[in-house]
Design an enzyme around this catalytic site. Structure first.
Site, PDB file in Angstrom:
ATOM      1  N   LYS A   3       0.824  -1.207   0.000  1.00 21.39           N
ATOM      2  CA  LYS A   3       0.000   0.000   0.000  1.00 21.39           C
ATOM      3  C   LYS A   3       0.860   1.261   0.000  1.00 21.39           C
ATOM      4  CE  LYS A   3      -3.625  -2.735   2.075  1.00 21.39           C
ATOM      5  NZ  LYS A   3      -4.485  -3.111   3.221  1.00 21.39           N
ATOM      6  N   GLN A  24      -4.914  -1.834   9.332  1.00 24.84           N
ATOM      7  CA  GLN A  24      -4.672  -3.138   8.699  1.00 24.84           C
ATOM      8  C   GLN A  24      -5.244  -4.259   9.560  1.00 24.84           C
ATOM      9  OE1 GLN A  24      -3.253  -3.724   5.614  1.00 24.84           O
ATOM     10  NE2 GLN A  24      -3.849  -5.837   5.972  1.00 24.84           N
ATOM     11  N   ASP A  41     -11.255   2.137   3.332  1.00 28.69           N
ATOM     12  CA  ASP A  41     -11.465   0.689   3.193  1.00 28.69           C
ATOM     13  C   ASP A  41     -12.952   0.366   2.975  1.00 28.69           C
ATOM     14  OD1 ASP A  41      -9.162  -0.831   3.131  1.00 28.69           O
ATOM     15  OD2 ASP A  41      -8.934  -0.935   5.315  1.00 28.69           O
TER      16      ASP A  41
HETATM   17  C1  BQF Z   1      -0.777 -10.474  -5.907  1.00 32.51           C
HETATM   18  C2  BQF Z   1      -5.469  -9.610   2.541  1.00 32.51           C
HETATM   19  C3  BQF Z   1      -6.285 -11.595   3.639  1.00 32.51           C
HETATM   20  C4  BQF Z   1      -6.407 -10.897   4.833  1.00 32.51           C
HETATM   21  C5  BQF Z   1      -6.074  -9.563   4.912  1.00 32.51           C
HETATM   22  C6  BQF Z   1      -0.950  -8.344  -4.627  1.00 32.51           C
HETATM   23  C7  BQF Z   1      -1.877  -8.292  -2.413  1.00 32.51           C
HETATM   24  C8  BQF Z   1      -2.018  -9.668  -2.455  1.00 32.51           C
HETATM   25  C9  BQF Z   1      -1.667 -10.381  -3.582  1.00 32.51           C
HETATM   26  C10 BQF Z   1      -2.259  -7.492  -1.222  1.00 32.51           C
HETATM   27  C11 BQF Z   1      -4.943  -8.894   1.391  1.00 32.51           C
HETATM   28  C12 BQF Z   1      -4.768  -9.579   0.060  1.00 32.51           C
HETATM   29  C13 BQF Z   1      -4.557  -7.557   1.546  1.00 32.51           C
HETATM   30  C14 BQF Z   1      -1.126  -9.717  -4.677  1.00 32.51           C
HETATM   31  C15 BQF Z   1      -3.925  -6.766   0.441  1.00 32.51           C
HETATM   32  C16 BQF Z   1      -4.526  -8.568  -1.053  1.00 32.51           C
HETATM   33  O1  BQF Z   1       0.145 -10.058  -6.635  1.00 32.51           O
HETATM   34  O2  BQF Z   1      -1.462 -11.452  -6.201  1.00 32.51           O
HETATM   35  C17 BQF Z   1      -1.331  -7.624  -3.509  1.00 32.51           C
HETATM   36  O3  BQF Z   1      -1.459  -6.701  -0.769  1.00 32.51           O
HETATM   37  N1  BQF Z   1      -3.523  -7.605  -0.650  1.00 32.51           N
HETATM   38  C18 BQF Z   1      -4.761  -6.911   2.808  1.00 32.51           C
HETATM   39  O4  BQF Z   1      -4.465  -5.741   2.984  1.00 32.51           O
HETATM   40  O5  BQF Z   1      -5.275  -7.614   3.835  1.00 32.51           O
HETATM   41  C19 BQF Z   1      -5.610  -8.915   3.758  1.00 32.51           C
HETATM   42  C20 BQF Z   1      -5.808 -10.959   2.484  1.00 32.51           C
END
Ligand code: BQF
Length: 292
Positions: free
Chosen positions: A52, A96, A119
């Site tokens: 992020k 987060q 969000d």
């Molecule tokens: C990619 C998330 C579960 C719980 C809390 C790029 C992300 C993931 C994969 C990423 C996720 C999942 C995020 C890829 C943010 C997605 O290249 O495939 C980016 O950063 N995510 C989150 O903030 O909290 C989570 C999954």
């Protein structure tokens, strides 16, 4: 079969955002500012927050990362949320998830000023989304809608099965897919207690898998010519990787992909779009697009 390239789409959208930010700043406007609260040292959360912050840089946003140890009390965290609510320089912020068990996520979410809730988790944004009013929309469902649109996947009148009913993905995804102004689809939500889940899936034109079980969706569950969107990002041990793990989706990609009209890969599908839509929401926050 066409692979939906979320990474490339996200890069393109971030470039569009960066251009708009340049225009805003050049004409004397305020550079959008996203703040993030990270509690503890969970490996996944660290990665997501880093993604992020990097995306903010790519978009020309200001970003602030506030880190706290996992022994921070709920009261202290709520006070930090309130500081960000009061900070006029911060356009939007996120906390987060997940949070340590001793802190109520719901309480923290409800403490966020809904006008800064990029969000889209605050009940006011969830409620406004559900009745189709302007609001911040949860980044993952928003990113999936954007992919379906950019790849011209027909959704109107189609059968869409959403696997999973979380507040973050499943529920808002089902809401948006059913709404006339977004998916306009016939939506079925399946979860761990659904009977005939396989049958529901086999009848679907679009499957959105968000259950967090690696390789859950197998070829026998997918209709020929269906579109499959994989939201799963489970870390599974993999000795061939430097990090010692790889991201595994909810879809058994190798066997499912040949049957699909469109499919998203993991990594590089929905994940990058989630980050990118958080940036879109932050741009909206900077422009006071929905509120104030
Ligand atoms: C990619 C998330 C579960 C719980 C809390 C790029 C992300 C993931 C994969 C990423 C996720 C999942 C995020 C890829 C943010 C997605 O290249 O495939 C980016 O950063 N995510 C989150 O903030 O909290 C989570 C999954």
């Amino acid at each position: 079969m066409q692979i939906i390239d979320g990474k490339a789409t996200a890069a393109q959208i971030k470039a569009e955002i960066a251009e708009e930010v340049q225009t805003i700043v050049a004409s004397g406007g305020k550079r959008p500012h996203l703040a993030a609260i990270l509690v503890g040292h969970d490996g996944g959360s660290e990665t997501y927050v880093r993604n992020k912050v990097l995306a903010c840089e790519a978009c020309g946003f200001k970003s602030t990362l506030l880190r706290f140890e996992d022994d921070i009390t709920e009261e202290e965290l709520l006070a930090e949320v309130d500081k960000l609510n009061q900070d006029d320089d911060v356009d939007g912020f996120i906390v987060q998830l997940p949070l340590p068990r001793h802190i109520s996520e719901q309480k923290v979410i409800e403490a966020i000023d809904y006008r800064k809730d990029v969000d889209g988790f605050h009940p006011i944004n969830v409620g406004r989304m559900a009745i189709g009013l302007p609001c911040y929309i949860s980044a993952t469902p928003k990113g999936i809608l954007e992919l379906l649109k950019r790849y011209q996947v027909e959704t109107s009148g189609k059968k869409c099965v959403v696997l999973g009913r979380s507040n973050i993905v499943g529920k808002p995804m089902a809401q948006l897919m059913m709404q006339k102004q977004y998916g306009d689809a016939t939506v079925t939500v399946c979860h761990s207690h659904s009977k005939d889940l396989k049958k529901e899936c086999r009848e679907a034109d679009i499957i959105i898998a968000a259950i967090g079980q690696p390789d859950f969706v197998t070829a026998d569950m997918v209709k020929e010519g269906a579109t499959v969107i994989d939201v799963g990002t489970t870390r599974v041990p993999d000795d061939s990787k430097k990090s010692g793990f790889r991201l595994n989706g909810d879809v058994k990609y190798e066997e499912v992909a040949p049957k699909c009209a469109f499919i998203t890969p993991v990594p590089g599908g929905v994940g990058p779009m989630t980050i990118c839509m958080l940036m879109k929401n932050t741009l909206s926050a900077g422009k006071k697009e929905f509120y104030q």
